[in-house]
Write a protein that holds these residues in place. Structure first.
Motif, PDB file in Angstrom:
ATOM      1  N   GLY A  64       0.750  -1.242   0.000  1.00  0.00           N
ATOM      2  CA  GLY A  64       0.000   0.000   0.000  1.00  0.00           C
ATOM      3  C   GLY A  64       0.780   1.291   0.000  1.00  0.00           C
ATOM      4  O   GLY A  64       0.386   2.236   0.691  1.00  0.00           O
ATOM      5  N   PRO A  65       1.886   1.434  -0.746  1.00  0.00           N
ATOM      6  CA  PRO A  65       2.593   2.716  -0.717  1.00  0.00           C
ATOM      7  C   PRO A  65       1.746   3.824  -1.326  1.00  0.00           C
ATOM      8  O   PRO A  65       1.156   3.664  -2.396  1.00  0.00           O
ATOM      9  N   THR A  66       1.651   4.957  -0.645  1.00  0.00           N
ATOM     10  CA  THR A  66       0.885   6.095  -1.141  1.00  0.00           C
ATOM     11  C   THR A  66       1.479   7.373  -0.570  1.00  0.00           C
ATOM     12  O   THR A  66       1.897   7.408   0.593  1.00  0.00           O
ATOM     13  N   PHE A  67       1.541   8.411  -1.372  1.00  0.00           N
ATOM     14  CA  PHE A  67       2.137   9.672  -0.946  1.00  0.00           C
ATOM     15  C   PHE A  67       1.109  10.573  -0.295  1.00  0.00           C
ATOM     16  O   PHE A  67      -0.030  10.698  -0.772  1.00  0.00           O
ATOM     17  N   VAL A 113      14.190   8.107   6.754  1.00  0.00           N
ATOM     18  CA  VAL A 113      13.784   7.816   8.129  1.00  0.00           C
ATOM     19  C   VAL A 113      12.303   7.454   8.117  1.00  0.00           C
ATOM     20  O   VAL A 113      11.536   7.902   7.251  1.00  0.00           O
ATOM     21  N   SER A 114      11.880   6.644   9.075  1.00  0.00           N
ATOM     22  CA  SER A 114      10.492   6.209   9.130  1.00  0.00           C
ATOM     23  C   SER A 114      10.022   6.170  10.570  1.00  0.00           C
ATOM     24  O   SER A 114      10.823   6.088  11.509  1.00  0.00           O
ATOM     25  N   ARG A 124       4.997   5.839   8.253  1.00  0.00           N
ATOM     26  CA  ARG A 124       5.270   7.031   7.441  1.00  0.00           C
ATOM     27  C   ARG A 124       6.760   7.108   7.180  1.00  0.00           C
ATOM     28  O   ARG A 124       7.569   6.991   8.107  1.00  0.00           O
ATOM     29  N   VAL A 125       7.139   7.308   5.905  1.00  0.00           N
ATOM     30  CA  VAL A 125       8.539   7.315   5.505  1.00  0.00           C
ATOM     31  C   VAL A 125       8.886   8.657   4.869  1.00  0.00           C
ATOM     32  O   VAL A 125       8.215   9.092   3.915  1.00  0.00           O
ATOM     33  N   ASP A 170       5.612  12.670   1.963  1.00  0.00           N
ATOM     34  CA  ASP A 170       6.008  11.464   2.680  1.00  0.00           C
ATOM     35  C   ASP A 170       5.245  10.267   2.115  1.00  0.00           C
ATOM     36  O   ASP A 170       4.139  10.401   1.588  1.00  0.00           O
ATOM     37  N   LEU A 171       5.858   9.101   2.264  1.00  0.00           N
ATOM     38  CA  LEU A 171       5.262   7.865   1.752  1.00  0.00           C
ATOM     39  C   LEU A 171       4.668   7.079   2.909  1.00  0.00           C
ATOM     40  O   LEU A 171       5.337   6.841   3.912  1.00  0.00           O
TER      41      LEU A 171
END
Length: 340
Positions: A66-69, A98-99, A91-92, A74-75
């Motif tokens: 599920g990656p989404t901006f 960093v996450s 959150r990345v 942030d991803l």
């Protein structure tokens, strides 16, 4: 999502009860003095960004999806098999590498994440419990958006695509068993009050994304290794349906799908840490591969392309953990480029 790697419904049940830098493009090689033309004309080498998760002792695996901006660049990523106490939504900051976890709970097995264009909240599919939940952008204020049966059957909602008005279109896997074709595509109005089955008889519906013009939906069917196209009538109903691409995946299977601004499809592969890229006419354009030095990674589940840019971030998982890899997409990212 992808099928849960070593993924089985038993693992899902267990989870439930626990309640990129630059890349290069290589030209095709030559065989006997003739340019190789098998499928892809080029290979795109993704590069490691960072490891986000390790294998969880409680579930025996980790599975990023599920990656989404978000609007700040942030991803957001979900870890499908994270147990209670471990981050389920992460959150990345891809620039600083960093996450931090922004959500955990003792119940959900979240397989996708998308921001609604209607209310700006994060929407998550809970595969194990047949629900859709939403969060405030910071991960707080959890709400159940939809739960219960649709046309007499509970869902196994996998991925999400939003139309321009904020209505949800879900891939409902229903079953991951070989030979079963009970998968569906379900539309839920943006207020969560009405759910409609748009298509059924599908083989473990997985990825879902609108095409670049919102005229139809691309659907991946995991247990048949094919991508189907559902033409829409302008009112949210299906007007036509056909098999669009048959994916030669070998031991790998079709997972999530994203679409770039040129309409190209990025098809993730469960069982192989790679993606294949097709144009809207079904021509295979490229294969995205990890470096040969990458070990212990078995599936590339999904991808998100930077809005307005071409930097793509791919979620990859296996015994080595859950990672982000990056590559240069063939065209710019849009809303449909957050893997559905």
């Amino acid at each position: 999502m992808r099928r849960f790697p070593v993924r089985s419904l038993a693992v899902l049940a267990a989870v439930g009860t626990l309640a990129l830098t630059g890349c290069g493009t290589e030209a095709a090689g030559r065989v006997g003095g003739v340019a190789a033309t098998a499928d892809a004309e080029r290979t795109i080498r993704a590069q490691k960004v960072m490891r986000l998760t390790e294998v969880h002792e409680e579930t025996g695996m980790t599975l990023l999806e599920g990656p989404t901006f978000d609007k700040n660049g942030d991803l957001l990523v979900v870890d499908v098999t994270a147990p209670e106490g471990s981050p389920k939504v992460i959150r990345v900051d891809v620039r600083k590498k960093v996450s931090r976890g922004i959500r955990t709970d003792g119940r959900g097995a979240y397989t996708s994440a998308q921001f609604s264009p209607y209310d700006g909240r994060i929407y998550l599919t809970d595969y194990a419990h047949g629900e859709v939940v939403s969060l405030a952008p910071d991960g707080s204020d959890p709400r159940t958006f939809f739960a219960g049966e649709v046309d007499g059957a509970l869902m196994n909602p996998d991925d999400i695509a939003f139309d321009k008005e904020g209505n949800l279109y879900l891939s409902d896997a229903r079953s991951l068993s070989v030979g079963d074709a009970h998968g569906r595509v379900v539309r839920i109005d943006r207020d969560g009050e009405k759910a409609t089955v748009l298509a059924e008889g599908l083989a473990s519906t997985n990825g879902i994304s609108f095409d670049k013009d919102y005229r139809g939906l691309w659907i991946s069917e995991l247990t048949q290794n094919r991508i189907s196209y559902l033409g829409l009538d302008g009112k949210g109903e299906v007007a036509s349906q056909h098999t669009a691409v048959r994916v030669d995946g070998g031991i790998a299977q079709t997972d999530s799908i994203a679409v770039d601004a040129d309409g190209n499809l990025y098809q993730a592969l469960h069982g192989r840490a790679a993606m294949v890229v097709y144009d809207q006419h079904g021509e295979r354009l490229a294969t995205v591969e990890l470096p040969a030095s990458a070990k212990g990674l078995e599936s590339a589940t999904n991808v998100a392309i930077t809005p307005g840019g071409t930097k793509a971030y791919m979620t990859v998982s296996g015994p080595a953990g859950g990672y982000l890899y990056t590559f240069d997409a063939l065209a710019k990212g849009t809303r449909q480029s957050n893997g559905g």
